[in-house]
Design a protein around this motif. Structure first.
Motif, mmCIF file in Angstrom:
data_model
loop_
_atom_site.group_PDB
_atom_site.id
_atom_site.type_symbol
_atom_site.label_atom_id
_atom_site.label_comp_id
_atom_site.label_asym_id
_atom_site.label_seq_id
_atom_site.Cartn_x
_atom_site.Cartn_y
_atom_site.Cartn_z
ATOM 1 N N LYS A 86 0.827 -1.206 0.000
ATOM 2 C CA LYS A 86 0.000 0.000 0.000
ATOM 3 C C LYS A 86 0.863 1.259 0.000
ATOM 4 O O LYS A 86 0.537 2.242 -0.650
ATOM 5 C CB LYS A 86 -0.973 -0.008 1.175
ATOM 6 C CG LYS A 86 -0.370 0.288 2.528
ATOM 7 C CD LYS A 86 -1.432 0.372 3.596
ATOM 8 C CE LYS A 86 -0.825 0.807 4.927
ATOM 9 N NZ LYS A 86 -0.241 2.147 4.880
ATOM 10 N N ASP A 98 0.619 4.058 -2.833
ATOM 11 C CA ASP A 98 0.286 5.413 -2.382
ATOM 12 C C ASP A 98 1.344 6.423 -2.803
ATOM 13 O O ASP A 98 1.034 7.488 -3.342
ATOM 14 C CB ASP A 98 0.142 5.444 -0.855
ATOM 15 C CG ASP A 98 -1.097 4.722 -0.389
ATOM 16 O OD1 ASP A 98 -1.908 4.343 -1.253
ATOM 17 O OD2 ASP A 98 -1.253 4.527 0.826
ATOM 18 N N TYR A 114 -6.845 10.194 -3.724
ATOM 19 C CA TYR A 114 -7.642 10.014 -2.509
ATOM 20 C C TYR A 114 -7.224 8.774 -1.725
ATOM 21 O O TYR A 114 -6.877 8.854 -0.554
ATOM 22 C CB TYR A 114 -9.123 9.924 -2.878
ATOM 23 C CG TYR A 114 -10.017 9.619 -1.695
ATOM 24 C CD1 TYR A 114 -10.248 10.574 -0.705
ATOM 25 C CD2 TYR A 114 -10.609 8.364 -1.552
ATOM 26 C CE1 TYR A 114 -11.043 10.300 0.381
ATOM 27 C CE2 TYR A 114 -11.416 8.086 -0.468
ATOM 28 C CZ TYR A 114 -11.631 9.051 0.501
ATOM 29 O OH TYR A 114 -12.425 8.773 1.587
ATOM 30 N N ARG A 115 -7.222 7.637 -2.363
ATOM 31 C CA ARG A 115 -6.989 6.392 -1.625
ATOM 32 C C ARG A 115 -6.757 5.264 -2.613
ATOM 33 O O ARG A 115 -7.153 5.339 -3.762
ATOM 34 C CB ARG A 115 -8.207 6.083 -0.765
ATOM 35 C CG ARG A 115 -8.125 4.806 0.034
ATOM 36 C CD ARG A 115 -9.386 4.585 0.853
ATOM 37 N NE ARG A 115 -9.471 5.545 1.948
ATOM 38 C CZ ARG A 115 -10.458 5.554 2.824
ATOM 39 N NH1 ARG A 115 -11.444 4.683 2.717
ATOM 40 N NH2 ARG A 115 -10.472 6.435 3.800
ATOM 41 N N SER A 116 -6.114 4.214 -2.155
ATOM 42 C CA SER A 116 -5.947 3.027 -3.000
ATOM 43 C C SER A 116 -6.450 1.799 -2.266
ATOM 44 O O SER A 116 -6.392 1.723 -1.037
ATOM 45 C CB SER A 116 -4.479 2.826 -3.397
ATOM 46 O OG SER A 116 -3.694 2.522 -2.267
ATOM 47 N N GLU A 122 -15.868 8.304 0.609
ATOM 48 C CA GLU A 122 -15.853 7.074 1.397
ATOM 49 C C GLU A 122 -16.876 6.081 0.849
ATOM 50 O O GLU A 122 -16.623 4.883 0.764
ATOM 51 C CB GLU A 122 -16.153 7.385 2.865
ATOM 52 C CG GLU A 122 -15.980 6.199 3.803
ATOM 53 C CD GLU A 122 -14.539 5.704 3.886
ATOM 54 O OE1 GLU A 122 -14.337 4.543 4.288
ATOM 55 O OE2 GLU A 122 -13.618 6.470 3.532
ATOM 56 N N GLU A 177 -7.098 -1.074 7.027
ATOM 57 C CA GLU A 177 -6.032 -0.157 6.633
ATOM 58 C C GLU A 177 -4.860 -0.905 6.014
ATOM 59 O O GLU A 177 -4.037 -0.316 5.328
ATOM 60 C CB GLU A 177 -5.556 0.643 7.853
ATOM 61 C CG GLU A 177 -6.654 1.465 8.512
ATOM 62 C CD GLU A 177 -7.353 2.377 7.527
ATOM 63 O OE1 GLU A 177 -6.682 2.916 6.640
ATOM 64 O OE2 GLU A 177 -8.573 2.529 7.627
ATOM 65 N N ARG A 204 -5.599 -0.651 2.243
ATOM 66 C CA ARG A 204 -5.928 0.621 1.627
ATOM 67 C C ARG A 204 -4.910 1.662 2.075
ATOM 68 O O ARG A 204 -4.199 1.487 3.046
ATOM 69 C CB ARG A 204 -7.350 1.044 1.987
ATOM 70 C CG ARG A 204 -7.529 1.464 3.426
ATOM 71 C CD ARG A 204 -8.993 1.767 3.706
ATOM 72 N NE ARG A 204 -9.165 2.290 5.064
ATOM 73 C CZ ARG A 204 -10.334 2.448 5.653
ATOM 74 N NH1 ARG A 204 -11.431 2.112 5.032
ATOM 75 N NH2 ARG A 204 -10.418 2.932 6.866
ATOM 76 N N SER A 205 -4.879 2.769 1.391
ATOM 77 C CA SER A 205 -3.872 3.764 1.711
ATOM 78 C C SER A 205 -4.298 4.602 2.893
ATOM 79 O O SER A 205 -5.456 4.689 3.237
ATOM 80 C CB SER A 205 -3.649 4.666 0.496
ATOM 81 O OG SER A 205 -4.821 5.377 0.234
ATOM 82 N N GLN A 206 -3.331 5.211 3.546
ATOM 83 C CA GLN A 206 -3.601 6.106 4.657
ATOM 84 C C GLN A 206 -3.003 7.464 4.328
ATOM 85 O O GLN A 206 -1.894 7.791 4.736
ATOM 86 C CB GLN A 206 -2.974 5.547 5.951
ATOM 87 C CG GLN A 206 -3.758 4.400 6.564
ATOM 88 C CD GLN A 206 -5.116 4.874 7.035
ATOM 89 O OE1 GLN A 206 -5.235 5.610 8.011
ATOM 90 N NE2 GLN A 206 -6.134 4.471 6.338
ATOM 91 N N ARG A 221 -6.872 13.473 3.481
ATOM 92 C CA ARG A 221 -7.847 13.812 2.453
ATOM 93 C C ARG A 221 -8.726 14.953 2.923
ATOM 94 O O ARG A 221 -8.952 15.122 4.126
ATOM 95 C CB ARG A 221 -8.683 12.595 2.089
ATOM 96 C CG ARG A 221 -9.129 11.778 3.275
ATOM 97 C CD ARG A 221 -9.400 10.360 2.831
ATOM 98 N NE ARG A 221 -9.864 9.509 3.901
ATOM 99 C CZ ARG A 221 -9.089 8.663 4.564
ATOM 100 N NH1 ARG A 221 -7.808 8.573 4.277
ATOM 101 N NH2 ARG A 221 -9.580 7.907 5.518
#
Length: 725
Positions: free
Chosen positions: A207, A211, A223-225, A690, A712, A715-717, A720
């Motif tokens: 991740k 990211d 935003y996120r992966s 989200e 987590e 997914r990326s942290q 945002r």
């Protein structure tokens, strides 16, 4: 087939269609059948019969004719609207063609005596021609000046196809653009799929690798992966758990139904735990399924955590808080070497084929070519049974190879029916066995979405049907009829085969008639789904969920429906000049199809997914392929007729290729990718990122507890903006 058998086939098919239409009018008016004839409206919370209990049983015709394209889109989506553009385009092609072909070519053909001269000169075996062939190009004498009319008609049909398909491409492009520019939030417009991620650098997690890569390129909009994981084991546990939940619901419904005034405590359902519930220990169903659910819940939670932490793969979904950035990212080259950081636009969440996302670049290429070889072999080996069917399933050949059938097939009425239907039914049964295999092969290529796999299978099915049905039946029938002549004079092979083409037209006339009368009659009446539903409801359904599953419809089935329509288009187009009588059959097929399927799209079928018209370029390519086959067929047939001016047709295939090239250059990019001009259109509201993100999480990983504590890891942290949360 003689003229009486042809009329028998046509008349019988028409009577069957009328009966099925009357059956539909009666059955669809009964409230207990509304879930079969109006499921789309019911699922959308609309009145099934549009609020009129005393309406005419044929009101569906008026409703279908008066419906607009926006009505179709609102009920069944853009893909369905694009399908009707295809039907309307082909219908227009045949109507405009018929305006010239019928009043001009048929009188020219019927007033000549080419067949009579051929028989007198013994250049054609007796019995090859039927009465219908007097209306065809086969009745024109060799080198006759009358052939000029057929040559000019070949140009007319070609230019009609160019004009109407160009208009259709423009129209579908506008439909797609309008759909993608709508201000409603579509989750897939904020995401991309990333494949072929390089090995994780030392000191980083997967991740963190993803990211940092995209955060550096898109610092303001990333935003996120979501890292793709191997979900085989967790999917199995989740499906098992869902199965027990459904069984528990059914058992509770059975228990509630058993409670009566005489016995208010009811009877608790039981079953045996062995094979098919027939052997083993007898247990209380409600307690048993409740225990199984309680056992599986902690196992599923544990496996979810293990999957998210330990089974991450070399693929991910990356999300942006701006759909313009997502559209741009999907079109950009993110690495110098094409087998690293491969990026493509994300499909709808329901379309993703998760195991295919982490198949690497080299494997995908190898799989693709292996599948092509398998499909080619399938086409070749399927030619053997289809050739045998088309050659053997005539009454004369059946009597020859199976003498014991002579007393049966010599019965007058039975003989006419068998001769009219036997070859066509055998062919239709063969074709019904193939689509699932082709869809499986397409998914095996590593295609990432259901829509793409369906389009790939559709293309394979089209080429299969054209090569095996149209070309295979034509050549095998001609070879069988002229085999003795070829034995005597091998040099006569080509002219004999070509001169036999009009004789195959009768087979295709009845094939098309069977498809539109019987096929569309069954489609409208929905007899088979109705019988299956009532059987399931009576014997299998124990709760409301079971009943709903029993009547919930599928979609239009583009993977097989469009290739089937294109086969009819190819047959009618290729024979339109040789046997102009086939053109009205094409008009009826596509006109009736437009009407009946319009009703089904508005009231019955529910789309499984939406691709916003991405099927159209594939349809267009197959129309062009059919056009080229038509032009080459006509060039060959004019050569057989020894018409000195046949080379005038040589420019047509060249024009067709140039036309296809120009359309591809002008339109295709907007179907392969979303134009930034379209993506930058303002949204109705600020997207809840989200919610967008969670819509892509596989159901087997969608546990709130797992997501809160452990998700987590996949997914990326990254920070945002609060407005997107």
């Amino acid at each position: 087939m003689d003229f009486s058998s042809f009329l028998t086939s046509l008349g019988t098919s028409f009577v069957i269609f009328l009966v099925l239409m009357l059956v539909f009018a009666w059955l669809s008016s009964r409230p207990c059948n509304h879930v079969i004839y109006y499921p789309n409206r019911i699922l959308k919370g609309l009145d099934p019969t549009v609020g009129s209990r005393s309406r005419s049983p044929f009101a569906w015709i008026t409703e279908a004719l008066s419906s607009s394209e926006k009505d179709v889109i609102s009920m069944s989506g853009v893909d369905t609207a694009v399908y009707f553009v295809f039907l309307a385009t082909v219908l227009g092609i045949f109507v405009l063609s018929a305006v010239v072909l019928l009043p001009v070519l048929i009188p020219i053909a019927v007033t000549d005596d080419g067949i009579k001269n051929a028989k007198m000169n013994n250049t054609q075996s007796v019995g090859t021609f039927s009465e219908l062939d007097n209306l065809s190009m086969g009745n024109i004498n060799l080198r006759s000046n009358r052939l000029w009319a057929f040559l000019l008609a070949t140009y007319w049909v070609s230019f009609v196809v160019y004009y109407l398909t160009w208009k259709a491409y423009n129209h579908v492009t506008a439909l797609r653009t309008e759909a993608l520019m709508t201000p409603e939030i579509k989750a897939e417009q904020f995401a991309i799929i990333v494949r072929d991620i390089p090995p994780v650098p030392e000191g980083q997690t997967r991740k963190e690798q993803v990211d940092s890569f995209f955060k550096n390129i898109y610092p303001d909009t990333f935003y996120r992966s979501l890292i793709v994981t191997d979900n085989k084991k967790v999917n199995k546990l989740w499906e098992e758990l869902e199965g027990y939940k459904k069984k528990l619901e059914r058992s509770e419904a059975i228990f509630e139904a058993s409670k009566t005034e005489a016995k208010p405590e009811g009877v608790r359902p039981t079953h045996k735990t062995g094979l098919l519930g027939l052997i083993g220990k007898k247990v209380d169903s409600i307690e048993f399924y409740s225990e199984k659910i309680n056992e599986l819940l902690p196992k599923l939670e544990t496996e979810q955590k293990a999957t998210l932490r330990e089974k991450q793969k070399n693929a991910a979904l990356v999300f942006f808080n701006n759909r313009t950035t997502a559209a741009s990212a999907a079109q950009n080259l993110h690495a110098q070497i094409v087998d690293k950081w491969t990026v493509l636009a994300a499909p709808e969440p329901r379309q993703i084929i998760w195991p295919n996302l982490y198949i690497n670049f080299i494997q995908r290429q190898v799989r693709q070519y292996v599948v092509y070889v398998i499909v080619a072999l399938t086409i070749f080996f399927y030619m053997i049974p289809i050739t045998a069917v088309s050659a053997v399933t005539t009454l004369e050949n059946l009597k020859k190879f199976l003498p014991f059938l002579k007393p049966v097939v010599n019965i007058g009425a039975l003989k006419a029916i068998l001769e009219a239907y036997l070859p066509q039914l055998a062919l239709i049964i063969f074709l019904a066995l193939l689509p699932k295999l082709l869809l499986f092969l397409s998914k095996s290529e590593g295609i990432p979405s259901e829509g793409h796999a369906e389009r790939a299978a559709s293309g394979k099915y089209f080429y299969f049907t054209v090569l095996n049905v149209f070309i295979g039946v034509t050549l095998s029938g001609a070879l069988f009829r002229t085999f003795k002549s070829i034995q005597k004079d091998p040099n006569s092979l080509v002219p004999l085969l070509a001169s036999s083409l009009p004789g195959s037209a009768t087979f295709f006339l009845t094939f098309v008639a069977l498809k539109f009368f019987v096929g569309y009659g069954l489609e409208l009446s929905r007899i088979v789904p109705l019988i299956i539903f009532h059987l399931k409801k009576k014997f299998l359904c124990k709760c409301e969920a079971d009943v709903k599953n029993a009547w919930t419809p599928g979609d239009l089935g583009y993977g097989t429906r469009i290739p089937g329509d294109l086969l009819i288009f190819t047959i009618v187009l290729c024979y339109s000049i040789i046997t102009p009588l086939i053109v009205p059959f094409g008009v009826i097929y596509f006109g009736l199809g437009w009407l009946i399927l319009r009703n089904q799209a508005l009231k019955v079928y529910v789309p499984s997914y939406e691709t916003y018209g991405r099927i159209w370029p594939h349809i267009f390519n197959r129309i062009v392929a059919s056009l080229l086959l038509y032009q080459l067929t006509m060039f060959g047939f004019f050569g057989v007729k020894k018409f000195y001016y046949a080379p005038i047709l040589i420019p047509l295939p060249i024009i067709s290729l140039i036309f296809a090239f120009l359309c591809h250059k002008k339109f295709y990019r907007s179907f392969a990718n979303t134009a930034l001009e379209v993506a930058r259109n303002e949204l109705k509201e600020v997207p809840n990122m989200e919610q967008v993100f969670r819509s892509f999480v596989p159901p087997s990983l969608s546990s709130e507890k797992v997501e809160d504590d452990h998700f987590e890891d996949a997914r990326s942290q990254v920070s945002r903006a609060g407005s997107f949360v």
